[in-house]
Design an enzyme around this catalytic site. Structure first.
Site, PDB file in Angstrom:
ATOM      1  N   TYR A   1      37.293  -9.343  13.241  1.00  5.95           N
ATOM      2  CA  TYR A   1      36.302 -10.298  13.726  1.00  5.95           C
ATOM      3  C   TYR A   1      36.916 -11.694  13.726  1.00  5.95           C
ATOM      4  CZ  TYR A   1      32.784  -6.655  13.068  1.00  5.95           C
ATOM      5  OH  TYR A   1      32.056  -5.502  13.142  1.00  5.95           O
TER       6      TYR A   1
ATOM      7  N   GLU B   1      31.493  -6.709  26.686  1.00  9.26           N
ATOM      8  CA  GLU B   1      30.611  -7.771  27.143  1.00  9.26           C
ATOM      9  C   GLU B   1      31.437  -9.027  27.423  1.00  9.26           C
ATOM     10  OE1 GLU B   1      26.661  -6.624  24.461  1.00  9.26           O
ATOM     11  OE2 GLU B   1      27.925  -8.341  23.934  1.00  9.26           O
TER      12      GLU B   1
ATOM     13  N   TYR C   1      30.066  -0.314  11.081  1.00  9.47           N
ATOM     14  CA  TYR C   1      29.111  -1.210  11.711  1.00  9.47           C
ATOM     15  C   TYR C   1      28.984  -0.930  13.208  1.00  9.47           C
ATOM     16  CZ  TYR C   1      27.045  -5.442  13.632  1.00  9.47           C
ATOM     17  OH  TYR C   1      26.254  -6.323  14.337  1.00  9.47           O
TER      18      TYR C   1
ATOM     19  N   ASN D   1      33.533  -9.229  23.883  1.00  8.47           N
ATOM     20  CA  ASN D   1      33.063  -8.467  22.731  1.00  8.47           C
ATOM     21  C   ASN D   1      33.084  -6.991  23.107  1.00  8.47           C
ATOM     22  OD1 ASN D   1      31.897  -8.122  20.111  1.00  8.47           O
ATOM     23  ND2 ASN D   1      29.928  -7.753  21.102  1.00  8.47           N
TER      24      ASN D   1
ATOM     25  N   HIS E   1      23.185 -12.993  13.103  1.00 11.46           N
ATOM     26  CA  HIS E   1      24.482 -12.341  12.892  1.00 11.46           C
ATOM     27  C   HIS E   1      24.693 -11.869  11.454  1.00 11.46           C
ATOM     28  CE1 HIS E   1      25.080 -14.632  16.637  1.00 11.46           C
ATOM     29  NE2 HIS E   1      25.932 -13.687  16.949  1.00 11.46           N
TER      30      HIS E   1
ATOM     31  N   ARG F   1      34.164 -15.384  25.904  1.00 12.84           N
ATOM     32  CA  ARG F   1      34.763 -14.471  24.959  1.00 12.84           C
ATOM     33  C   ARG F   1      34.434 -13.040  25.364  1.00 12.84           C
ATOM     34  NH1 ARG F   1      31.437 -12.300  20.925  1.00 12.84           N
ATOM     35  NH2 ARG F   1      33.230 -12.105  19.540  1.00 12.84           N
TER      36      ARG F   1
END
Length: 318
Positions: free
Chosen positions: A21, A243, A294, A203, A171, A201
């Protein structure tokens, strides 16, 4: 309805052989919050059906967001007309606007800033003309709040649950996000965004199936597929989901527009690009357990790795 994407235009998200991350935002080269792809008409018909059938999970807004919604209407229309003048047009006479969507053969007259001139809220209206999900976050009290959003293609989260929340609260479920200080660093980055300097960005996640709508509310429809993945069917069943998230400062309301364009690619398609195949195998092999868990990959990670290994072995024998 299949949503498998185009390999040549897929926004492959990786640069190295490991993934963690991070704030991987980069300045945008082309400052447009939208992108029209070959599946535009099909996605718009599907998106409109979701908005009609499930408005409570696909659209949420707070009363004080209307001014910001109009600002989103303006930026989205301006970007559509600027980037795709053959498909969209806008006629403006003071606040009287006529917006034309030539792909869908639709024309809408309205008075900009006058809510009653539209049959719905401004954000709901413009969201029916773009493939992107549109999220509006208002900056106030040294924080960002989710004040409105149109979310038809979420990656396992709920707009209805998160509406009104602060950035960090939204988040909070991400493992390590708070512990590693990422929440504060990214929040500060977002609050320093300047108008006219947008960022973007990528994802990513893996999913069993090719649904665009993977909301928490529909988990019973797509979640069970995770247990059906095998090394034999992983190429067709498992998709990498990316995404393209774009971040724009809206100067009049000092708020932020997040536009999110979701792309899907079957692993069997990804495997035809040898460089991607090798790199993704290395990333998934090394991916820490907390990220695997996750992202919901733990159930079928071994099956996917076995599939990728087989594809790599076939390449080496050629």
């Amino acid at each position: 309805m299949k949503w498998t994407g185009d390999l040549a235009h897929f926004p492959y998200p990786f640069k190295g052989s490991t993934y963690r991350y991070s704030n991987n935002s980069i300045p945008m080269k082309q400052p447009y919050c939208i992108e029209v792809t070959s599946s535009y008409k099909k996605e718009m018909l599907f998106k409109r059906k979701l908005l009609s059938d499930h408005p409570e999970r696909c659209y949420q807004s707070l009363p004080h967001s209307i001014t910001g919604q109009w600002e989103i209407v303006e930026i989205v229309i301006d970007h559509l007309v600027s980037k795709y003048p053959q498909d969209f047009s806008i006629e403006k006479e003071n606040n009287s606007w006529i917006f034309t969507n030539k792909i869908l053969d639709e024309k809408k007259e309205f008075i900009f800033g006058e809510k009653n001139s539209l049959p719905c809220e401004p954000l709901f209206f413009i969201s029916q003309h773009v493939q992107e999900d549109l999220i509006y976050m208002r900056q106030r009290d040294d924080n960002l709040y989710l004040d409105a959003g149109q979310l038809c293609f979420p990656a396992n989260w709920s707009l209805a649950f998160n509406i009104g929340m602060k950035f960090k609260s939204i988040h909070h479920p991400i493992p390590g996000f708070k512990e590693e200080g990422l929440d504060q660093r990214i929040l500060q980055f977002l609050m320093r965004l300047e108008a006219g300097t947008p960022w973007e960005r990528l994802n990513w996640s893996l999913m069993a199936g090719d649904r665009l709508d993977t909301s928490l509310e529909t988990f019973d429809q797509w979640g069970p597929l995770r247990k059906q993945v095998t090394s034999e069917n992983a190429g067709e069943l498992v998709h990498i989901r990316v995404e393209v998230q774009k971040l724009f400062r809206l100067p009049r309301t000092n708020s932020i527009l997040f536009s999110i364009h979701t792309h899907l690619l079957a692993l069997e398609q990804l495997a035809t690009n040898i460089e991607w195949l090798q790199q993704f195998y290395e990333i998934l092999s090394e991916l820490p357990d907390h990220i695997v868990e996750y992202r919901g990959i733990s159930t079928y990670k071994k099956a996917v790795l076995k599939y990728l290994e087989k594809q790599l072995q076939q390449v080496k024998t050629l």
